[in-house]
Structures are given as structure tokens and as C-alpha cells.
Motif scaffolding. Structure first.
Motif, mmCIF file in Angstrom:
data_model
loop_
_atom_site.group_PDB
_atom_site.id
_atom_site.type_symbol
_atom_site.label_atom_id
_atom_site.label_comp_id
_atom_site.label_asym_id
_atom_site.label_seq_id
_atom_site.Cartn_x
_atom_site.Cartn_y
_atom_site.Cartn_z
ATOM 1 N N LEU A 95 8.970 7.502 3.466
ATOM 2 C CA LEU A 95 7.545 7.163 3.619
ATOM 3 C C LEU A 95 6.663 8.397 3.447
ATOM 4 O O LEU A 95 5.655 8.358 2.735
ATOM 5 C CB LEU A 95 7.298 6.529 4.996
ATOM 6 N N THR B 204 4.887 -0.685 -0.352
ATOM 7 C CA THR B 204 3.839 0.242 0.093
ATOM 8 C C THR B 204 3.759 1.458 -0.828
ATOM 9 O O THR B 204 2.668 1.902 -1.200
ATOM 10 C CB THR B 204 4.118 0.711 1.538
ATOM 11 N N SER C 75 -1.794 4.788 6.363
ATOM 12 C CA SER C 75 -0.972 3.697 5.842
ATOM 13 C C SER C 75 0.433 3.761 6.425
ATOM 14 O O SER C 75 1.027 2.731 6.757
ATOM 15 C CB SER C 75 -0.886 3.768 4.309
ATOM 16 N N GLN C 76 0.971 4.988 6.536
ATOM 17 C CA GLN C 76 2.318 5.143 7.081
ATOM 18 C C GLN C 76 2.387 4.675 8.535
ATOM 19 O O GLN C 76 3.296 3.943 8.927
ATOM 20 C CB GLN C 76 2.747 6.609 6.994
ATOM 21 N N ALA D 215 -0.703 -1.772 5.117
ATOM 22 C CA ALA D 215 -0.646 -0.369 4.705
ATOM 23 C C ALA D 215 -1.381 -0.177 3.384
ATOM 24 O O ALA D 215 -2.101 0.802 3.184
ATOM 25 C CB ALA D 215 0.807 0.077 4.573
ATOM 26 N N PHE D 216 -1.223 -1.134 2.473
ATOM 27 C CA PHE D 216 -1.880 -1.051 1.164
ATOM 28 C C PHE D 216 -3.403 -1.082 1.314
ATOM 29 O O PHE D 216 -4.108 -0.271 0.718
ATOM 30 C CB PHE D 216 -1.406 -2.201 0.278
ATOM 31 N N VAL E 54 4.871 7.761 0.086
ATOM 32 C CA VAL E 54 3.579 7.105 0.375
ATOM 33 C C VAL E 54 2.523 8.189 0.587
ATOM 34 O O VAL E 54 1.468 8.162 -0.025
ATOM 35 C CB VAL E 54 3.672 6.187 1.611
ATOM 36 N N ALA F 130 9.569 -3.365 2.430
ATOM 37 C CA ALA F 130 8.223 -2.983 2.872
ATOM 38 C C ALA F 130 7.869 -1.587 2.389
ATOM 39 O O ALA F 130 6.748 -1.343 1.910
ATOM 40 C CB ALA F 130 8.135 -3.062 4.396
ATOM 41 N N LEU G 208 2.152 0.904 8.657
ATOM 42 C CA LEU G 208 3.379 0.219 8.235
ATOM 43 C C LEU G 208 4.432 0.205 9.346
ATOM 44 O O LEU G 208 4.978 -0.849 9.676
ATOM 45 C CB LEU G 208 3.958 0.878 6.976
ATOM 46 N N CYS H 291 0.323 2.038 -2.794
ATOM 47 C CA CYS H 291 -0.500 3.191 -2.407
ATOM 48 C C CYS H 291 -0.638 4.193 -3.545
ATOM 49 O O CYS H 291 -1.703 4.775 -3.754
ATOM 50 C CB CYS H 291 0.074 3.873 -1.156
ATOM 51 N N ALA I 202 3.429 -4.399 4.515
ATOM 52 C CA ALA I 202 3.064 -3.586 3.359
ATOM 53 C C ALA I 202 1.605 -3.845 2.962
ATOM 54 O O ALA I 202 0.904 -2.923 2.536
ATOM 55 C CB ALA I 202 3.990 -3.874 2.184
#
Lengths: 102, 240
Positions: free
Chosen positions: B55, A10, B64-65, B85-86, B59, A6, B68, A14, B82
Motif C-alpha cells: 500500500l 486502490t 486513502s491508505q 480510498a479511491f 498507493v 482491494a 482502506l 489512485c 477500495a
């Protein structure tokens, strides 16, 4: 392992959207309508995010101490308080309301 | 001599560099400190210290974090989690569109600048009157926020057990307060306010119906819808 999958998906997703925005050729944004739209999109996204983080608990809508905290932040903003003070007002009021058992 | 230095940082029709730096640091420090709330939440959701820090380092887009770790804690499968979050991160592409024009970054710099394209850096850069002040705002906000966000994520993850319930400390209200502070200066005209109001209705109304992350994207449609309605109304007035 599932968590790392995951995280990996991500991270890649992102970063890709951030970079994609920067790489779109400048000419695309020359049209006035596109310019207006690009300026208004963050307004829509931030408004929706603010509302969700204030009133959402998972996928249900709730009215809890966060609403009081965000209202306090709104008052601080109206009084032109500095950024840190706005956030502090939200945190302190939320904690205070919870401490009182609301 | 003293007079010269005092005026040296005031650029033609721009703001003094020091004022831009101060504003940018204000945002960077305030939001950066809220990485603490993320660290605590992530560790509390069962992620390891390494996962939590990865993260924030890689990220680096708060909403988003949070989405997730929330989805993983709720037992969602890795790909659904995911995806949510995306979808929340997609808005950064819109900020990037605006920033690429505003900052006019060299192509070689863009892959590095991309990691800093988030709500806060966009809001600070877009609020500046000149390219120079926008660039200063972007870099100072990005750097201070990145460093602090990662440091406080680490501290939060380490201290999660000691703190206990983040909600009791009111830390969950920091996120929406930050978004509100970024949004407020953008609500200059009736059009902006109409877009914000419609976005709130869509974002909250669709939340129970659509998968996590999607309602925010649908709420983004408030922008074209309001523009379209306004355009039609002006067109009708023009016909009379």
C-alpha cells in the motif's frame, strides 16, 4: 485474497487519478475562473480532511483527545513553529490528554 | 570566491535553493515519519506485512491508505473499501492539474512524477514563487517523503505488536496536524477562509449520512459555491 483485490483496485485507481491530473492539456487552465477554482479546491479538500480526521470515529462525530492535539498544532502554527514541531505538539498533547484519562 | 558560491544559489527573483530544500525536507521528513502510524494501524487492522508495504509503495497517498485499512478492518467488502480510498484519492487529480502547469514537466517524465502528486508535494510546490523553486520543492518533498514513508511503514508494521495501542501514543493526531499545517498558509483571504469553513461544515455534516470517502468530495464543492456567491455579489455591486 479479498484484501489483495482491494489493494489492487486502490493502487490502479489512485495512480490513474494522479496521472490524469498531470496529463490534462495546459490550455484548459488558462481561463481565470478555472485557475481560481483549481487554487481553491485543495483548500476545501484539506479543510474537510482535517476536520474529519480530528472529529470522526468511523462515521460518527466525536470530541476526544485528538481535538486537543490539533488545537495545540494550531497554536504552534500561529506561533510560526517549524513543521515537525507542529506535528509533534499534536501527538504529544493527544497522548498527554489520553494519559490523564480524558 | 567564497562570496561567489554564497550567491550562486540565489536565483533571479526566486528564493535561495537551500531555503526551498530546507522547507521541502521539513515537510518530507515530518510527514514521512508518520508512515510509522500507518504501518502500526495497518498491521493492527489485520493486514500482512507485504500488504501493508504494498500500500505504501504503490498507493502512496496517506489518507486513502488509512481509509482502506479502516474499511477492511470494519469488515467492508473489497470493492466498497477500495471505492472509499479511491474517492479520497480523486483530489490528487486536482493537484495534478495545478502542478502540470506549474512544473511544466516533459511528457515522458509525467508517468513517473505522477506517483508523487499528493497533498504535501502540491502544497510545497504551490508555495514557491518560481518554476525552478517549485520543481526543487516537488522533487525534494516527493523523494524524502516517499523514502521515509515506506521505511517507517515497514518499521511500524514490524513493531505493531510491541507498541500496542497507537491511539495511546497520540499517533492518530499526526494526520490532521499535517493537513492543518499544509492548509494554514493557504488561508490568505476571506474567500479561502469561507471555502475552508464551508468545507468543514459539509465534511462533518455529511459524514454520518454518506458512504466513506464521499463527504470529502462533496466538501470540494465549497470552492465553486463560494466563487459563485462572490461573483454574484460583485455583479450586484457593479449594477448599482
Amino acid at each position: 485474497m479479498n484484501v489483495w483485490i482491494a489493494i489492487g483496485v486502490t493502487v490502479v485507481g489512485c495512480y490513474a487519478v494522479k496521472l490524469a491530473g498531470l496529463l490534462v492539456p495546459g490550455g484548459v487552465l488558462e481561463r481565470p475562473l478555472v485557475k481560481r477554482l483549481a487554487a481553491l479546491l485543495p483548500v476545501a479538500l484539506l479543510a474537510a480532511l482535517t476536520a474529519q480526521q480530528t472529529f470522526a470515529d468511523g462515521r460518527t462525530l466525536v470530541l476526544d483527545a485528538r481535538a486537543a492535539g490539533v488545537a495545540a498544532a494550531a497554536v504552534a502554527l500561529f506561533l510560526r513553529a517549524p513543521f515537525l514541531l507542529v506535528v509533534a505538539a499534536a501527538v504529544v498533547v493527544t497522548a498527554g490528554v489520553r494519559a490523564m484519562g480524558a | 570566491m567564497a562570496e561567489q558560491t554564497a550567491f550562486a544559489d540565489i536565483r533571479a527573483d526566486g528564493r535561495p535553493d537551500a531555503a526551498v530544500v530546507r522547507d521541502a525536507l521539513g515537510v518530507g521528513v515530518a510527514v514521512g515519519l508518520s508512515g510509522f502510524a500507518f504501518g502500526v494501524t495497518s498491521a493492527g487492522s489485520g493486514l500482512s506485512l507485504w500488504q501493508t508495504c504494498a500500500l505504501s509503495l504503490l498507493v502512496f497517498t496517506g489518507a486513502s491508505q488509512f481509509a482502506l485499512v479502516g474499511a477492511l478492518a470494519a469488515g467492508g467488502n473489497p470493492f466498497t473499501a477500495a471505492a472509499g480510498a479511491f474517492f479520497l484519492g480523486v483530489r490528487n487529480a486536482f493537484y495534478g492539474l495545478r502542478l502540470s502547469q506549474l512544473l511544466a514537466l516533459p511528457r515522458a517524465v509525467r508517468p513517473f512524477a505522477a506517483q508523487w502528486v499528493i497533498d504535501e508535494t502540491a502544497a510545497v510546490a504551490l508555495a514557491q514563487p518560481t518554476r525552478r523553486s517549485a520543481r526543487i520543492g516537488f522533487v525534494v518533498t516527493g523523494l524524502s517523503l516517499y523514502v521515509l514513508w515506506n521505511l517507517t511503514t515497514l518499521l511500524g508494521a514490524l513493531g505493531a505488536e510491541a507498541i500496542g495501542d497507537t491511539a495511546a501514543w497520540g499517533l492518530d493526531a499526526a494526520g490532521p496536524a499535517v493537513f492543518l499545517a499544509l492548509l494554514a498558509p493557504m488561508l490568505r483571504s476571506g474567500t479561502e477562509r469561507a471555502v475552508a469553513a464551508l468545507a468543514v461544515i459539509l465534511g462533518l455534516g455529511l459524514l454520518p449520512v454518506l458512504p466513506a470517502g464521499l463527504p470529502v468530495l462533496v466538501a470540494a464543492l465549497a470552492a465553486p459555491v463560494v466563487l459563485w456567491v462572490r461573483g454574484r455579489r460583485e455583479g450586484q455591486e457593479g449594477d448599482r
